[in-house]
Structures are given as C-alpha cells and as structure tokens.
Design a protein around this motif. Structure first.
Motif, short mmCIF file in Angstrom:
data_model
loop_
_atom_site.label_atom_id
_atom_site.label_comp_id
_atom_site.label_asym_id
_atom_site.label_seq_id
_atom_site.Cartn_x
_atom_site.Cartn_y
_atom_site.Cartn_z
N PHE A 59 0.84 -1.19 0.00
CA PHE A 59 0.00 0.00 0.00
C PHE A 59 0.88 1.25 0.00
O PHE A 59 1.86 1.32 0.74
CB PHE A 59 -0.90 0.03 1.24
N ILE A 60 0.50 2.23 -0.82
CA ILE A 60 1.19 3.51 -0.86
C ILE A 60 0.36 4.50 -0.05
O ILE A 60 -0.77 4.82 -0.42
CB ILE A 60 1.34 4.01 -2.31
N VAL A 61 0.92 4.97 1.05
CA VAL A 61 0.19 5.86 1.95
C VAL A 61 0.50 7.31 1.60
O VAL A 61 1.67 7.70 1.52
CB VAL A 61 0.57 5.59 3.42
N ASP A 62 -0.55 8.09 1.39
CA ASP A 62 -0.40 9.51 1.05
C ASP A 62 -0.09 10.28 2.33
O ASP A 62 -0.99 10.79 3.00
CB ASP A 62 -1.70 10.01 0.40
N ASP A 63 1.18 10.34 2.68
CA ASP A 63 1.61 10.99 3.92
C ASP A 63 3.04 11.48 3.73
O ASP A 63 3.91 10.70 3.31
CB ASP A 63 1.52 9.99 5.08
N PRO A 64 3.33 12.74 4.05
CA PRO A 64 4.66 13.30 3.80
C PRO A 64 5.73 12.87 4.80
O PRO A 64 6.91 13.14 4.58
CB PRO A 64 4.42 14.81 3.89
N LEU A 84 9.77 9.73 -1.59
CA LEU A 84 10.34 10.97 -2.11
C LEU A 84 11.68 11.30 -1.46
O LEU A 84 12.46 12.10 -2.00
CB LEU A 84 9.36 12.12 -1.91
N LYS A 85 11.97 10.71 -0.31
CA LYS A 85 13.25 10.93 0.36
C LYS A 85 14.37 10.12 -0.29
O LYS A 85 15.55 10.43 -0.10
CB LYS A 85 13.12 10.53 1.84
N THR A 86 14.00 9.11 -1.06
CA THR A 86 15.01 8.24 -1.67
C THR A 86 15.46 8.81 -3.00
O THR A 86 14.64 9.08 -3.87
CB THR A 86 14.45 6.81 -1.87
N ASP A 87 16.75 8.96 -3.18
CA ASP A 87 17.27 9.48 -4.45
C ASP A 87 17.84 8.38 -5.33
O ASP A 87 18.41 8.66 -6.38
CB ASP A 87 18.31 10.58 -4.21
N ARG A 88 17.68 7.15 -4.89
CA ARG A 88 18.13 6.00 -5.68
C ARG A 88 17.32 4.78 -5.27
O ARG A 88 16.87 4.69 -4.12
CB ARG A 88 19.63 5.77 -5.47
N PRO A 89 17.13 3.83 -6.19
CA PRO A 89 16.28 2.67 -5.88
C PRO A 89 16.80 1.83 -4.71
O PRO A 89 16.01 1.27 -3.95
CB PRO A 89 16.27 1.86 -7.18
N SER A 90 18.11 1.75 -4.53
CA SER A 90 18.65 0.88 -3.48
C SER A 90 18.20 1.33 -2.09
O SER A 90 18.12 0.50 -1.16
CB SER A 90 20.18 0.85 -3.54
N LYS A 248 6.72 11.48 -11.03
CA LYS A 248 5.26 11.38 -11.04
C LYS A 248 4.67 11.81 -9.71
O LYS A 248 3.70 12.57 -9.66
CB LYS A 248 4.85 9.94 -11.37
N LEU A 249 5.24 11.33 -8.62
CA LEU A 249 4.77 11.72 -7.30
C LEU A 249 4.94 13.23 -7.08
O LEU A 249 4.05 13.90 -6.56
CB LEU A 249 5.53 10.96 -6.21
N THR A 250 6.08 13.76 -7.52
CA THR A 250 6.31 15.20 -7.39
C THR A 250 5.28 15.98 -8.19
O THR A 250 4.69 16.95 -7.69
CB THR A 250 7.73 15.56 -7.88
N GLY A 251 5.03 15.55 -9.43
CA GLY A 251 4.08 16.26 -10.29
C GLY A 251 2.68 16.30 -9.72
O GLY A 251 2.00 17.33 -9.79
#
Length: 457
Positions: A59-64, A84-90, A248-251
């Motif tokens: 589940f993707i929770v809409d929470d910052p 959004l805090k992750t700048d790379r997939p790992s 996409k999330l940012t947009g």
C-alpha cells in the motif's frame, strides 16, 4: 482528487477493542505504474524470504512523513514521504528488505494476544475496501489521525531492538541473494539518524516505530564494506523506473510551480517531461501538458503509462473520444492492469455510445476478475449494467461496492433487490447469496462485539 483520480481517500471508522478511539483514517494512492515499480522491487525480496509475492499487499500511503511498516502479517505500507526521500532505488529496496524481514520473522505475530490481532485483521480488511473517492477538482485532503490514534497504532507497530536487528540481518541476507547492494539501506538509516538528531524529540515515525541504534548502523556499514557488490548495484532498469516514480509523485503531489522549478525546461530527460506534463495539466494548461506527454510518446510509443496519462489529461478536459483511444492503447499494451482497465471502462461509459457501453462492461468485467477489491471497478460496472437495463447485475455490483465499503446494511438491501431481478439459474445468484451470508455474519459479529464492549464497561 479528480486531478489524479487514482488517489483514493480511505476513511475507516471502526470501534476496535484495542484502539482507544473509534475512528482511524489514512489516504492511499492507487497508481498502476508506481505499484508496478514497487512490485518489481519487492517480489524478488519476498521470494528470497520464502514468501509468496501474490499473498503480500503493498500500500502507498499519502503521507509526507518518512515511514514504512508491515501489519497484519502480509501487508506492507510505504509513505510517499519515504519514497520521495530516496534518491536512488537501493534506498527504497533496502527499506522493503528490512520490512520483509519483519514479515518473515513473524515479529507481528509475537504480540498477537495482547494486541488482538483478529481486530487488526478487520482494520486491514477495511483498509482494502472502504473507499470514498473525492469528487471535483483540486487536491484530496490528507487524512490526519488524532494524537490518541497515532499513539495506539505506534505502540502496535513498535518493534523491539532485537527484532530490528533480526530484520536488518534478514534484509541483508535477501539483498545478498539477489546481488543487490545494501549501501542504500545504510544511506537511508544514516539519513534517518541525522533527522532524528535534528528533530529535538519529534523524529519521523519510522525512527519511533523502528528504534535506531549505533550498533545497527555499524553492523550494516561493516556488511557494506565487506561486500563484493559495487555501490548501488541494482538491476539496470531500476534507476530509470525510480526517477519516473519520483517525478510522477512530485508532479501530482507538489504545487505545479514547485514541480516546474525542480524540472525546468532546460531538462530534456524523460522524468522531466513527465513531471512537467503533470504540472501543466494541474495548472491547467492543456496545450503544454499534451505537448510534454506527446514528446514522451514519440520517444517511447509502447509505454502504456504515457498513454494512460494522456487519456487522463484528455478525459478530465472533456475530450472523451480522444481519451478513449489513449486508454485503449494503454490497455492493449498492459492488458492485465485492473486499474487501467477500470479507467478505460469509465471513459467508454462516458462516450454515451451503445457499442462503447457493451465494450465498457466487458472491460470492467475483466478488471473485476483481475482485482475484485477495487471499489471503483464495481461502481463503474453498476453504472454500465444500469445503462444496459440489467437490474440484477446492477444491484449485485452495487452490493459488491457496498461490501468493500463495509456497509453491510446496504449489501443486504442490494442483494435482496438483485435476487428479485436475477434468473433462477443465474450463476450470479450464487454470488448474491454468498454476499448475503457474509453481510449477515459481519452484522451479527459487530452486534456481538458492541454488546461485549458494553458489558466490559
């Protein structure tokens, strides 16, 4: 919100014995592309842990806020703030590997008795189905939990330091099996540790439910230093998918002007075009939005998600026939995506064309077979059957929708009406009778639960 109608606001109102308050609320995001990306990350980890990927819900929770957790044994919740805090997939993969360690280690089950896991199952069941889709334009409001509810859930989700270390080790083992670096897991924990030190008593939820320690970070750092894997070793396709997910999330979630600053016109990358297409769509500036998405489609004509977004942009700007063509292409490129099929069916219904209506019902029926837990699918099917004059299936689809919304009185009413309009030999009668039994049992269980709590007071 209609601007991104795949965002669903879930509001769950319950009276659960182990919660001190009667209502819980979260917002979940449904998006075919992001869910596919998280599945690409998660499924190999689940398999490495000896778990069945099909049995695990993400589940993707809409929470910052930065948070991720597992609940109910096979349900993983990931906040958009963490993604959004992750700048790379790992980094995200490392978190998912750790959470999988909790699942495989049975850490949730260890507290079953005092935490009334049966009631937790009811909460999760409701989370899967209870949905109120926000209508009209504008952003969907973030569902905010009360302080008391947050404390109750945090107490449930809190893991001991020994369980955290065990989940770390399990996650490291899974990543080693897959040839994926643990450097992302280390980087994520180091960032969280820094945030915790700067927060002066109000750290991110992740650090409160997953206690950090120097020993944990040191152990993971030593593992990374001794690993033969290169820094950020992940499957080749993941970097591009991750960048698109972030764009996409940012947009969709940030103000358009902020998105346009983050992805300026000088940036001609795929994620930049993607983010700008969404930002212009939300302004709204249809011409610029279509120009950006058409640039992407020209570059990648077989990408279903670009056609899906184009269909959404056109549909919500009143260009229904063109939108139907875009969704048709998206559905043909990804025919097993229930979310895309549901959107396609909705657009076909909106064309007010008899042939399109027949096709819409077929598409929506296929979507319901792939995923029968999407309240939107049953809602649109009810509309389609209603327009066809098929009252039996109209009421049965309405009953399915009500069941997912945990409205058992409505289920009983709709099922009774369905049975009056379904043929005696109709296979649908079996499902209607099943729903009636389920509704009756749940209504009785709720009544018994209320009486039990009343007696305990």
């Amino acid at each position: 919100m209609r601007a991104w109608h795949k965002i669903i606001s879930l509001i769950v109102c319950l009276s659960v014995a182990w919660l001190p308050y009667a209502a819980c609320a979260v917002s979940l995001i449904r998006d075919a592309e992001i869910e596919n990306t998280l599945r690409a990350y998660g499924n190999p980890i689940f398999e490495a842990a000896g778990l069945n990927p099909a049995a695990i819900h993400i589940f993707i929770v809409d929470d910052p806020t930065i948070n991720a957790y597992v609940a109910g044994g096979a349900n993983m919740f990931i906040h958009t703030g963490l993604i959004l805090k992750t700048d790379r997939p790992s980094m995200l993969i490392g978190v998912m590997a750790h959470e999988t360690g909790h699942m495989a280690g049975g850490h949730l089950a260890q507290g079953t008795e005092q935490l009334k896991d049966a009631q937790l199952g009811a909460v999760l069941s409701a989370l899967l189905g209870v949905a109120a889709v926000a209508g009209g334009a504008g952003d969907a409001g973030m569902a905010v939990m009360t302080a008391g509810q947050e404390v109750a859930l945090r107490n449930y989700l809190h893991f001991s330091r020994s369980n955290e270390s065990a989940a770390d080790q399990a996650g490291l083992d899974y990543l080693d099996q897959l040839g994926i670096t643990a450097s992302g897991m280390l980087r994520m924990l180091e960032i969280l540790r820094q945030d915790e030190n700067r927060s002066y008593g109000t750290p991110d939820p992740y650090t409160r439910t997953h206690p950090l320690s120097i020993d944990r970070i040191t152990h993971i750092r030593n593992h990374v230093m001794q690993s033969p894997l290169k820094d950020d070793a992940v499957p080749a396709s993941f970097a591009a998918r991750h960048a698109r997910m972030i764009a996409k999330l940012t947009g969709f979630m940030e103000p358009p002007e902020q998105t346009l600053l983050a992805y300026p016109l000088s940036d001609n990358s795929v994620p930049a075009h993607y983010a700008r297409a969404i930002a212009y769509y939300r302004i709204p500036d249809l011409a610029k939005s279509l120009s950006e998405i058409d640039t992407l489609i020209k570059e990648k004509p077989n990408d279903p998600f670009f056609h899906e977004l184009r269909g959404q942009i056109l549909f919500e700007n009143g260009h229904i026939a063109e939108a139907a063509q875009s969704y048709k292409t998206a559905a043909s490129l990804l025919p097993e995506s229930a979310l895309i099929l549901t959107d396609y069916g909705k657009v076909l219904i909106a064309t007010e064309n008899k042939e399109a209506l027949t096709k819409a019902v077929q598409v929506l029926e296929h979507a319901s077979v792939i995923d029968n837990s999407n309240v939107d699918t049953w809602h649109e099917l009810a509309i389609g059957y209603g327009k066809q004059g098929n009252l039996g299936l109209f009421y049965l689809s309405s009953a399915e929708e009500a069941a997912l919304e945990d409205n058992m009185k409505e289920v009983r009413r709709d099922v009774d009406l369905a049975l009056k309009n379904l043929g005696h030999d109709s296979p649908a009668r079996l499902r209607a009778n099943d729903l009636r039994l389920i509704a009756g049992k749940e209504m009785q269980d709720k009544k018994s639960g209320k009486e039990s709590r009343k007696d305990s007071h």
